[in-house]
Write an enzyme that holds these catalytic residues in place. Sequence first.
Site, PDB file in Angstrom:
ATOM      1  CE  LYS A   1     -14.982  29.397  16.781  1.00 22.74           C
ATOM      2  NZ  LYS A   1     -13.506  29.449  16.955  1.00 22.74           N
TER       3      LYS A   1
ATOM      4  CG  HIS B   1     -14.729  38.595  14.292  1.00 19.60           C
ATOM      5  ND1 HIS B   1     -15.014  37.556  15.153  1.00 19.60           N
ATOM      6  CD2 HIS B   1     -14.126  38.029  13.221  1.00 19.60           C
ATOM      7  CE1 HIS B   1     -14.598  36.415  14.620  1.00 19.60           C
ATOM      8  NE2 HIS B   1     -14.051  36.680  13.450  1.00 19.60           N
TER       9      HIS B   1
ATOM     10  CB  ILE C   1     -13.472  29.474   9.153  1.00 18.66           C
ATOM     11  CG1 ILE C   1     -14.630  28.877   9.952  1.00 18.66           C
ATOM     12  CG2 ILE C   1     -13.597  30.994   9.038  1.00 18.66           C
ATOM     13  CD1 ILE C   1     -14.540  29.159  11.424  1.00 18.66           C
ATOM     14  CB  ALA C   2     -14.274  32.121   4.325  1.00 18.43           C
TER      15      ALA C   2
END
Length: 324
Positions: free
Chosen positions: A98, A80, A16-17
């Site tokens: 998220k 997170h 996702i990064a």
Amino acid sequence: MTAQTTRWGILGTGGIAATFASDLPLVPGAELAAVGSRTQEAADAFATKHGAARAHGSWAALAADPDVDVIYVATPHSSHHAASMVCLEGGKSVLIEKPMTLDLASSAQLVQEARTRELFLMEAMWMRCNPAIRKIRDLITEGAIGDIVTLHADFGLQGPFEPTHRLRDPALGGGALLDLGVYPIHFADLMLGAPETVHSWATLTPENVDETTGILLGYASGAAATLTCSIAGESRNAATITGTRGRIEIPPGFFNARTFDLIRGGEVETFDLDYEGSGYQFEAIEVQRCLAHNFPESPLVPHTTTLEIMTLMDTIRAEIGVSY
């Protein structure tokens, strides 16, 4: 932050990064200034591939980089809170992938920390920044389909996943709810607000994370939302909003919508809002807009909404018997 350029740091080097980094060139005034990872080797490899100016072998080093304005936290859910706290303590604004954290208490702590330090903080719910989703919200506000009667949304991935996969690992916040269900839940919240009643049911994996979850939300208006998520089978991943005067249908991939149909009286009007990239650029654009105006939070993904969603997911997890 200069008037022309927002200098981004990315914390994490996973898939996702990488997607976020690939979309960042589509954002006017954005610069990928640095990347941070737990190891220098991973940071160096990511920086080389995506053109980051600097690579840091620790979260703290990235947070201390004076040439970074805002950091996108792209670690697994379970990290997170810790990663974002390091960034905030380093004086950096933060965009957190998220869900913000694993539960309400830890999310509320981050919100309070950001407010105390007067730093920008936003959950990276990119769906709420998507042009098609924003257009749908505008149409509903304008009364295009009348009063909402029902809302349906689902998100399922084809299994099976190995027991060691992050989606089945409770230590990483595994299960369908936090990874996939967060999208239908945010979608329902965007269109209907906070529910009055919550009923949920799930099948659990041997690791005691949810494999398939069904959620029924009831609203004071009389509307009902039915939401499902699963890591056992690929569903349509579509959404429908039905109102007293018509309905809106979003095709598979509703959370990253590019088109949708407005259906009234048997007539279909198709809206096409296609775009380049994967869609992550819109949350980055929103962050930069807020930073430019010194907003402490985004009106598209406000703190109160994130905390409402975390409260709801805590309630659902309690009903289905999942804890981390």
